[in-house]
Write a protein that holds these residues in place. Structure first.
Motif, PDB file in Angstrom:
ATOM      1  N   PRO A 226      37.855  30.326 112.206  1.00  0.00           N
ATOM      2  CA  PRO A 226      37.063  30.684 112.817  1.00  0.00           C
ATOM      3  C   PRO A 226      38.043  31.607 114.377  1.00  0.00           C
ATOM      4  O   PRO A 226      37.192  32.295 114.349  1.00  0.00           O
ATOM      5  N   GLU A 227      38.052  30.723 114.422  1.00  0.00           N
ATOM      6  CA  GLU A 227      39.181  30.442 115.845  1.00  0.00           C
ATOM      7  C   GLU A 227      40.388  32.095 115.867  1.00  0.00           C
ATOM      8  O   GLU A 227      40.533  32.786 116.777  1.00  0.00           O
ATOM      9  N   ASP A 228      41.142  32.239 113.962  1.00  0.00           N
ATOM     10  CA  ASP A 228      41.962  32.894 113.627  1.00  0.00           C
ATOM     11  C   ASP A 228      41.040  34.306 113.893  1.00  0.00           C
ATOM     12  O   ASP A 228      41.802  35.040 114.541  1.00  0.00           O
TER      13      ASP A 228
ATOM     14  N   LEU B 135      28.024  28.171 109.074  1.00  0.00           N
ATOM     15  CA  LEU B 135      28.176  29.270 110.602  1.00  0.00           C
ATOM     16  C   LEU B 135      29.099  28.697 111.635  1.00  0.00           C
ATOM     17  O   LEU B 135      29.118  27.036 111.361  1.00  0.00           O
ATOM     18  N   ALA B 136      29.601  29.780 112.693  1.00  0.00           N
ATOM     19  CA  ALA B 136      30.591  29.613 113.792  1.00  0.00           C
ATOM     20  C   ALA B 136      30.107  30.052 114.422  1.00  0.00           C
ATOM     21  O   ALA B 136      30.225  31.994 114.290  1.00  0.00           O
ATOM     22  N   LEU B 137      29.779  29.999 116.045  1.00  0.00           N
ATOM     23  CA  LEU B 137      29.302  30.931 116.893  1.00  0.00           C
ATOM     24  C   LEU B 137      30.974  31.127 118.055  1.00  0.00           C
ATOM     25  O   LEU B 137      31.628  29.261 118.323  1.00  0.00           O
TER      26      LEU B 137
ATOM     27  N   VAL C   4      29.194  35.651 115.998  1.00  0.00           N
ATOM     28  CA  VAL C   4      28.923  34.386 114.797  1.00  0.00           C
ATOM     29  C   VAL C   4      29.499  35.140 113.909  1.00  0.00           C
ATOM     30  O   VAL C   4      29.237  35.588 112.932  1.00  0.00           O
ATOM     31  N   ALA C   5      30.459  33.982 113.173  1.00  0.00           N
ATOM     32  CA  ALA C   5      30.875  34.179 111.962  1.00  0.00           C
ATOM     33  C   ALA C   5      30.905  33.214 110.983  1.00  0.00           C
ATOM     34  O   ALA C   5      29.187  32.750 111.052  1.00  0.00           O
ATOM     35  N   ARG C   6      30.670  33.220 108.824  1.00  0.00           N
ATOM     36  CA  ARG C   6      30.305  33.203 108.433  1.00  0.00           C
ATOM     37  C   ARG C   6      31.232  32.293 107.125  1.00  0.00           C
ATOM     38  O   ARG C   6      32.904  33.144 107.248  1.00  0.00           O
TER      39      ARG C   6
END
Length: 121
Positions: A11-13, A82-84, A98-100
């Motif tokens: 998700p950081e990408d 999920l990632a914030l 918010v990424a999935r």
């Protein structure tokens, strides 16, 4: 997904990829960072819903070819798929997304609360 585009393995990408694509004017590459039914917050409480509205938002944002600076990534919070994510921009403004995780293991944003500040030109 476009095979020629770099995909977010983590998700950081996404934060890095969005700055690269903003600075190259790659509207389709920007839209590819979002799920097809994603929501993008706009200034003054507006919302872009889905790929077409998100595409239009980036087309307008990139008129005049502004230059964007990367910020510092804040710690990502994960809960399953999920990632914030969050980035502190050079002016101190903070973004929140918010990424999935997708079925292929890559990550896309579902909800994006960016900071629409005037970029450097």
């Amino acid at each position: 997904m476009d095979a020629d585009l770099e995909h977010a393995a983590d998700p950081e990408d996404l934060s890095r990829l969005i700055v690269v694509r903003l600075n190259t004017g790659d509207v389709e590459g920007l839209v590819a960072l979002y799920e097809s039914d994603a929501v993008l917050a706009l200034p003054e409480d507006g919302v872009a819903n889905g790929s077409e509205e998100i595409r239009g938002t980036f087309e307008r944002l990139l008129e005049g070819r502004p230059v964007f600076e990367p910020g510092s990534h804040r710690p990502t919070l994960r809960a399953g798929k999920l990632a914030l994510t969050s980035t502190r921009l050079p002016d101190g403004t903070v973004t929140v997304e918010v990424a999935r995780q997708q079925d292929d293991g890559t990550w896309l944003w579902v909800i994006d609360q960016p900071a629409f500040i005037p970029p450097n030109t």
